[in-house]
Design a protein around this motif. Structure first.
Motif: not given
Length: 346
Positions: A58, A90, A109, A127, A129, A135, A138, A141
């Motif tokens: 994370s 995330v 983000a 997001i 990735a 991903l 998150q 959201e």
């Protein structure tokens, strides 16, 4: 199917499912069977190795705001403030070596407020990735915030310096003396002044001082962009001067007035003069226009020629009027005494 055939089929299945038959079949060609099983296990291990090596990690990722409203040529500028929260938690899935080399700055983000009307909003965060990661989660959201027009204003820089020595009269130069503050309009309206962080300079010294935007109560206002973000402060004086701190003494009020209370602000002043003149001074006389009631008045300082006070003085007064005695108050008493004496004589 006849009854005999059904019974024969049933007996055949019973024979195949008997433990003795199964065990005999398992031992038949046991070597090739074990080789085949080992090859299958190796093939499965190789084909699923990447999936079994996947881990999760994370990151706290700052939110990047995108706003292309009016990008087609409009001069209007907009800004986003009061993001809540300002970061997104995330969680990514990937190989350990890949996740360990990532930093929050490698993850995007994205908050898109294009076309969002001015005011409060609640929008999803997208997001992006990095490659070779997936991903997983998150939090949150969606985020809240405020869209506002962005304004700029020119403000004069207020110098913040450490308390000077009593026998000094420092002079400073600030370059530039004005800066441009840019912020959302409702944030910029709170800014009343821009000050330098306190500096303590020796005579002739020059230093860069960061700038801070403050409101009317002296609290820091954010987010405000200052251009430039710092100024150059130089001390111009050469050092100490003949300065002496003296108490302020007010002259007496008129005989018809009486002072109930007085508060001088400040009680002392710094005086600049030639050393021999300063040596003779013990106090500074102050004159004030006394008036009945409560008032705050400026004090006029009386100094000899060649001396100058570095501060101004005021006084808060409560003054009352004194009633004068009646000069004829004793005459009737004397007349009555005289009358009594005369009456007694008769």
């Amino acid at each position: 199917m006849s009854g005999g055939e059904a019974q024969g089929k049933r007996k055949q299945w019973q024979r195949w499912l008997s433990p003795r038959y199964v065990w005999r079949r398992l031992r038949h060609n046991i070597g090739p069977k074990l080789v085949s099983l080992g090859a299958a296990l190796v093939l499965w291990s190789v084909s699923t190795g990447d999936q079994r090596a996947q881990v999760q990690q994370s990151y706290d990722v700052p939110i990047t705001v995108r706003d292309t409203t009016g990008a087609s040529g409009s001069d209007e500028r907009r800004a986003v403030s009061d993001l809540n929260p300002e970061t997104v938690r995330v969680t990514l899935t990937g190989r350990p070596e890949r996740l360990n080399e990532l930093r929050p700055s490698n993850i995007e983000a994205l908050l898109d407020v294009t076309g969002v009307p001015e005011g409060s909003f609640n929008r999803p965060v997208q997001i992006v990735a990095p490659s070779n990661t997936v991903l997983s989660k998150q939090v949150p959201e969606r985020v809240q915030g405020f869209v506002d027009s962005e304004l700029s204003r020119t403000l004069t820089v207020t110098l913040g310096v450490a308390s000077p020595a009593e026998n000094s009269l420092p002079r400073f130069e600030v370059r530039p003396s004005e800066v441009q503050a840019t912020a959302p309009s409702r944030v910029l309206n709170q800014v009343t002044r821009v000050v330098t962080s306190p500096v303590d300079l020796d005579p002739g010294e020059e230093r860069e001082a960061p700038l801070i935007a403050l409101d009317s109560r002296g609290r820091v206002v954010e987010p405000v962009t200052l251009h430039p973000a710092s100024v150059s402060v130089q001390r111009l004086d050469t050092g100490t001067l003949p300065v002496k701190t003296l108490p302020v003494v007010l002259g007496a009020p008129p005989a018809s007035l009486r002072v109930q209370s007085q508060t001088l602000q400040p009680r002392t002043v710094r005086v600049v003069a030639a050393p021999e003149l300063l040596g003779r001074l013990r106090e500074v006389s102050g004159q004030v226009d006394y008036r009945v009631g409560s008032s705050t008045l400026p004090v006029t300082l009386r100094l000899p020629d060649g001396a100058q006070a570095l501060e101004t003085v005021s006084v808060s007064l409560v003054v009352e009027r004194i009633k004068a005695p009646d000069p004829g108050a004793g005459a009737p008493t004397q007349q009555k005494s005289g009358a009594s004496s005369s009456s007694g004589g008769n």
